[in-house]
Design a protein around this motif. Sequence first.
Motif, PDB file in Angstrom:
ATOM      1  N   PRO A  19      47.329  27.940  36.060  1.00  0.00           N
ATOM      2  CA  PRO A  19      47.808  26.580  36.307  1.00  0.00           C
ATOM      3  C   PRO A  19      47.668  26.154  37.761  1.00  0.00           C
ATOM      4  CG  PRO A  19      49.642  28.073  35.860  1.00  0.00           C
ATOM      5  CD  PRO A  19      48.391  28.811  35.522  1.00  0.00           C
ATOM      6  N   SER A  20      47.702  27.098  38.693  1.00  0.00           N
ATOM      7  CA  SER A  20      47.485  26.737  40.096  1.00  0.00           C
ATOM      8  C   SER A  20      46.053  26.270  40.316  1.00  0.00           C
ATOM      9  CB  SER A  20      47.805  27.929  41.003  1.00  0.00           C
ATOM     10  OG  SER A  20      49.185  28.273  40.933  1.00  0.00           O
ATOM     11  N   VAL A  21      45.102  26.927  39.673  1.00  0.00           N
ATOM     12  CA  VAL A  21      43.708  26.467  39.757  1.00  0.00           C
ATOM     13  C   VAL A  21      43.588  25.068  39.155  1.00  0.00           C
ATOM     14  CG1 VAL A  21      41.348  26.865  38.929  1.00  0.00           C
ATOM     15  CG2 VAL A  21      42.723  28.785  39.768  1.00  0.00           C
ATOM     16  N   LEU A  22      44.253  24.837  38.036  1.00  0.00           N
ATOM     17  CA  LEU A  22      44.186  23.516  37.402  1.00  0.00           C
ATOM     18  C   LEU A  22      44.752  22.422  38.301  1.00  0.00           C
ATOM     19  CD1 LEU A  22      45.289  24.344  33.729  1.00  0.00           C
ATOM     20  CD2 LEU A  22      42.972  24.151  34.653  1.00  0.00           C
ATOM     21  N   GLU A  23      45.635  22.787  39.239  1.00  0.00           N
ATOM     22  CA  GLU A  23      46.256  21.810  40.131  1.00  0.00           C
ATOM     23  C   GLU A  23      45.428  21.531  41.379  1.00  0.00           C
ATOM     24  OE1 GLU A  23      50.249  23.145  40.906  1.00  0.00           O
ATOM     25  OE2 GLU A  23      50.761  23.175  38.786  1.00  0.00           O
TER      26      GLU A  23
ATOM     27  N   SER B   6      37.223  24.953  35.966  1.00  0.00           N
ATOM     28  CA  SER B   6      37.075  25.827  34.798  1.00  0.00           C
ATOM     29  C   SER B   6      36.244  27.058  35.139  1.00  0.00           C
ATOM     30  CB  SER B   6      36.448  25.063  33.625  1.00  0.00           C
ATOM     31  OG  SER B   6      35.142  24.630  33.922  1.00  0.00           O
ATOM     32  N   ASP B   7      35.230  26.900  35.979  1.00  0.00           N
ATOM     33  CA  ASP B   7      34.425  28.052  36.388  1.00  0.00           C
ATOM     34  C   ASP B   7      35.269  29.042  37.188  1.00  0.00           C
ATOM     35  OD1 ASP B   7      32.236  26.954  35.152  1.00  0.00           O
ATOM     36  OD2 ASP B   7      31.237  26.307  37.003  1.00  0.00           O
ATOM     37  N   THR B   8      36.168  28.535  38.012  1.00  0.00           N
ATOM     38  CA  THR B   8      37.050  29.422  38.779  1.00  0.00           C
ATOM     39  C   THR B   8      37.949  30.224  37.849  1.00  0.00           C
ATOM     40  OG1 THR B   8      37.033  27.919  40.684  1.00  0.00           O
ATOM     41  CG2 THR B   8      38.834  29.508  40.553  1.00  0.00           C
ATOM     42  N   VAL B   9      38.525  29.550  36.855  1.00  0.00           N
ATOM     43  CA  VAL B   9      39.340  30.269  35.871  1.00  0.00           C
ATOM     44  C   VAL B   9      38.517  31.337  35.180  1.00  0.00           C
ATOM     45  CG1 VAL B   9      40.639  30.056  33.718  1.00  0.00           C
ATOM     46  CG2 VAL B   9      40.921  28.334  35.516  1.00  0.00           C
ATOM     47  N   MET B  10      37.312  31.001  34.768  1.00  0.00           N
ATOM     48  CA  MET B  10      36.451  31.963  34.076  1.00  0.00           C
ATOM     49  C   MET B  10      36.179  33.185  34.940  1.00  0.00           C
ATOM     50  SD  MET B  10      35.782  30.926  31.033  1.00  0.00           S
ATOM     51  CE  MET B  10      35.458  29.540  29.935  1.00  0.00           C
ATOM     52  N   ARG B  11      35.904  32.964  36.217  1.00  0.00           N
ATOM     53  CA  ARG B  11      35.643  34.096  37.104  1.00  0.00           C
ATOM     54  C   ARG B  11      36.876  34.986  37.237  1.00  0.00           C
ATOM     55  NH1 ARG B  11      32.291  30.153  39.891  1.00  0.00           N
ATOM     56  NH2 ARG B  11      34.106  29.375  41.039  1.00  0.00           N
ATOM     57  N   ALA B  12      38.051  34.371  37.281  1.00  0.00           N
ATOM     58  CA  ALA B  12      39.284  35.150  37.436  1.00  0.00           C
ATOM     59  C   ALA B  12      39.604  35.964  36.192  1.00  0.00           C
ATOM     60  CB  ALA B  12      40.442  34.214  37.773  1.00  0.00           C
ATOM     61  N   VAL B  13      39.474  35.362  35.013  1.00  0.00           N
ATOM     62  CA  VAL B  13      39.868  36.080  33.795  1.00  0.00           C
ATOM     63  C   VAL B  13      38.892  37.198  33.456  1.00  0.00           C
ATOM     64  CG1 VAL B  13      41.136  34.106  32.875  1.00  0.00           C
ATOM     65  CG2 VAL B  13      38.728  34.413  32.240  1.00  0.00           C
TER      66      VAL B  13
ATOM     67  N   ILE C  29      37.808  35.895  44.699  1.00  0.00           N
ATOM     68  CA  ILE C  29      37.215  35.077  43.645  1.00  0.00           C
ATOM     69  C   ILE C  29      36.778  33.738  44.231  1.00  0.00           C
ATOM     70  CG2 ILE C  29      37.626  33.946  41.428  1.00  0.00           C
ATOM     71  CD1 ILE C  29      37.663  36.963  41.239  1.00  0.00           C
ATOM     72  N   PRO C  30      35.488  33.397  44.144  1.00  0.00           N
ATOM     73  CA  PRO C  30      35.050  32.081  44.616  1.00  0.00           C
ATOM     74  C   PRO C  30      35.840  30.965  43.917  1.00  0.00           C
ATOM     75  CG  PRO C  30      33.155  33.473  44.179  1.00  0.00           C
ATOM     76  CD  PRO C  30      34.348  34.206  43.656  1.00  0.00           C
ATOM     77  N   GLY C  31      36.339  30.023  44.701  1.00  0.00           N
ATOM     78  CA  GLY C  31      37.136  28.938  44.152  1.00  0.00           C
ATOM     79  C   GLY C  31      38.626  29.145  44.341  1.00  0.00           C
ATOM     80  N   ILE C  32      39.029  30.334  44.787  1.00  0.00           N
ATOM     81  CA  ILE C  32      40.441  30.599  45.075  1.00  0.00           C
ATOM     82  C   ILE C  32      40.586  30.746  46.587  1.00  0.00           C
ATOM     83  CG2 ILE C  32      42.372  32.206  44.803  1.00  0.00           C
ATOM     84  CD1 ILE C  32      41.294  32.913  42.062  1.00  0.00           C
ATOM     85  N   GLY C  33      41.317  29.814  47.169  1.00  0.00           N
ATOM     86  CA  GLY C  33      41.548  29.820  48.606  1.00  0.00           C
ATOM     87  C   GLY C  33      43.009  30.074  48.924  1.00  0.00           C
TER      88      GLY C  33
ATOM     89  N   ALA D 175      48.003  41.536  51.256  1.00  0.00           N
ATOM     90  CA  ALA D 175      46.902  42.199  50.546  1.00  0.00           C
ATOM     91  C   ALA D 175      46.639  41.520  49.216  1.00  0.00           C
ATOM     92  CB  ALA D 175      47.231  43.682  50.334  1.00  0.00           C
ATOM     93  N   ALA D 176      47.706  41.079  48.549  1.00  0.00           N
ATOM     94  CA  ALA D 176      47.547  40.377  47.269  1.00  0.00           C
ATOM     95  C   ALA D 176      46.777  39.076  47.455  1.00  0.00           C
ATOM     96  CB  ALA D 176      48.910  40.111  46.652  1.00  0.00           C
ATOM     97  N   ALA D 177      47.086  38.352  48.532  1.00  0.00           N
ATOM     98  CA  ALA D 177      46.374  37.098  48.795  1.00  0.00           C
ATOM     99  C   ALA D 177      44.896  37.358  49.053  1.00  0.00           C
ATOM    100  CB  ALA D 177      47.004  36.378  49.984  1.00  0.00           C
ATOM    101  N   GLU D 178      44.597  38.424  49.778  1.00  0.00           N
ATOM    102  CA  GLU D 178      43.199  38.765  50.016  1.00  0.00           C
ATOM    103  C   GLU D 178      42.487  39.108  48.711  1.00  0.00           C
ATOM    104  OE1 GLU D 178      43.012  41.893  52.875  1.00  0.00           O
ATOM    105  OE2 GLU D 178      43.739  40.654  54.534  1.00  0.00           O
TER     106      GLU D 178
END
Length: 320
Positions: free
Chosen positions: A141-145, A201-208, A232-236, A224-227
Amino acid sequence: MPGRPTPRTTGRPLTPRPAGQTRAWTPADGTPLDLALTLGPLRRGPADPTYRTTPDGAVWRTCRTPSGPATLRVTARSGTAHAEAWGAGAPWMLDQLPALLGELDDPSAFVPRHRFLAETHRARPGLRLTRTGLVLESLIPSVLEQKVTTTEAYRAWRLLVRRFGEPAPGADDMYVVPDARTWATIPSWEWHRAGVDSKRSDTVMRAVRVARRMEEAATMDQYAAAERLQLIPGIGPWTAAETLQRAIGATDLVAVGDFHLPGIIGHALAGNRHADDAEMLTLLEPYAGQRQRAARLILLSGRVPARRAPRLQPNNIAVL
């Protein structure tokens, strides 16, 4: 339990609910419980199919645990949390109850440097930073936002969870989020129908596709968790912070890149509603280690600048 209220639904009658597994928990330090403040960040809009509050003060939450789907109902009375859970993941949910309600958080570590923050901190002793122990359910949901209005993001979350999730055990008209494999098989037109562009949607796909590696972040320290997430490309930084604030109760991760937050913090701490990310981080330096709690308290204080521009209008790519 006979006579216990069940979540309200619309359009169909409520079905009888079997008794679930139960647990009670009382904070060892005696601090009060405030379910709305602690669990509120887990809610993605007023119609979130995974989260609900009822007039009896209960909070209902569904999730996909490592043991399977589960529904949790929790209330707070006289300083004690009373929880009931259903589904294959019920034991896991009950084991995680203290962490969910902030047992691992230490509000005393926050040292106010501004009088209004000291007053806000003192006025809300029940504010604890939640820790779900689950990453994907907050990451998606964070990616969706990203880069859209909350109205658009909440609509997309609602539609996708109802379409591809599964009915929640023990609750009417609530749903459990899809598993990683199901997210990965959602076709492009369904994302489009939900108003989600291909970048998100591509970012979600890469994450899952690396779900296990994402979930490992729940066992890491917040930096470390943030790193890990940002591999994943698309997650900043913004998405990582929004995710880990919920998944691991990250006390210091600030949502850098937020459209509103720099101006709110700049206004509250320096009278500058036009502050950017760099100035926001400078103003929060005295709260290093607790910057997320400081930001949360600023939002709760009500010291936000008056709106001067029209509200952003949501777009609906589904009709394009």
